[in-house]
Design an enzyme around this catalytic site. Structure first.
Site: not given
Ligand code: SAH
Length: 213
Positions: A64
Site C-alpha cells: 500500500s
Molecule cells: N498491507 C499490505 C497490503 C497488501 S495488498 C502491504 O502494505 O503490503 C492486500 C493484501 O490482501 C494482499 O496481499 C492480498 O493477497 C491479501 N488478501 C486479499 N484477500 C484476502 C483475504 N480474503 N484474506 C486475507 N488476505 C487477503
C-alpha cells in the site's frame, strides 16, 4: 539487506510529505521514519521506495501507498498492547508499522506465496507478530477474538459480519469498502448491538479475494 544514511534521509522526507498530507500521529510518523520500506519491495523499485506510491509485490498484489498505511494506522488509534487483527499481510509493511506503534498483531494472508515470504522476512528485521496466518480474512480469527482493532488492507465488496462480531466494545474496524474504488469506512463498536459508522474518503486497493475452493 542494507539500510544506509541515504535511505534514512529519504524516510525523513517521506514523513514530512505525509505530515503535509494530514498525518499528525507522532508514533506513526516515527514508524515511517524507522522502517526500511525499500527492503519490503522488489529491488527493481528500490530507488522509488520512499515516494508516496504503491508498488507491485508478489502474487499480483501491492504494498500500500505510505499515505494509506499512515492514514489507516492513525485512524485505528492503536494503544500500546492493543490486540490488533490485520487482514492482508502482503509485504508485511503495515504489520511492521502496527508493531512499531505497540500493537500485538495477528495478521491473515490469503496468498500462500506472500504468506511464506513475509513469514520469513519480518523476523529477519526483528518484527515479531503474535501470529501470521495463512487463511481467509472474511472469517476473521474467532479463536483469538475479541480484538481492540481490526484493519483490512484489501478492498472489500461488503463488510464481513464476522469481523464486526469479533470487535470488543469500544473497538474499531477500519475497512475500505467498494468494488472498483473504495470508501474508507470506520466502525466503532458502541455496545453489543450498536456500531457507529464513519466514511473517511476514497481510496484504491487491490480486491479482497473471495474464499477459494
Ligand atoms: N498491507 C499490505 C497490503 C497488501 S495488498 C502491504 O502494505 O503490503 C492486500 C493484501 O490482501 C494482499 O496481499 C492480498 O493477497 C491479501 N488478501 C486479499 N484477500 C484476502 C483475504 N480474503 N484474506 C486475507 N488476505 C487477503
Amino acid at each position: 539487506m542494507k539500510d544506509t544514511h541515504k535511505h534514512q534521509g529519504l524516510r525523513k522526507k517521506l514523513a514530512t510529505v505525509l505530515e503535509a498530507k494530514g498525518i499528525s500521529d507522532k508514533n506513526v510518523l516515527n514508524a515511517i521514519r524507522k522502517i526500511p520500506r525499500h527492503l519490503f519491495i522488489d529491488s527493481s523499485f528500490e530507488a522509488h521506495a520512499y515516494q508516496d506510491k504503491a508498488f507491485p509485490i508478489a502474487a499480483e498484489q501491492t504494498i500500500s501507498q505510505p499515505y494509506t498505511v499512515a492514514f489507516q494506522s492513525q485512524t485505528l488509534e492503536v494503544k500500546k498492547g492493543d490486540k490488533v487483527l490485520e487482514i492482508g499481510t502482503g509485504s508485511g509493511y503495515q504489520t511492521a508499522v502496527l508493531l512499531e506503534v505497540g500493537a500485538e498483531v495477528y495478521s491473515i494472508e490469503r496468498q500462500h506465496e506472500l504468506f511464506k515470504k513475509t513469514s520469513l522476512f519480518l523476523p529477519k528485521l526483528g518484527y515479531r507478530a503474535k501470529k501470521l496466518i495463512f487463511g481467509d480474512g472474511y472469517k476473521g480469527l474467532p479463536e483469538i477474538a475479541p480484538f481492540d482493532k481490526i484493519i483490512v488492507t484489501a478492498g472489500a465488496p461488503f463488510v464481513p459480519k464476522a469481523l464486526l462480531s469479533q470487535l470488543k466494545v469500544g473497538g474499531r474496524l477500519l475497512i475500505p469498502v467498494g468494488e472498483v474504488t473504495q470508501i474508507m469506512t470506520l466502525f466503532i463498536r458502541k455496545s453489543a448491538k450498536e456500531f457507529e459508522k464513519h466514511e473517511l474518503g476514497d481510496f484504491a486497493f487491490v480486491p479482497m479475494l473471495e474464499e477459494k475452493n
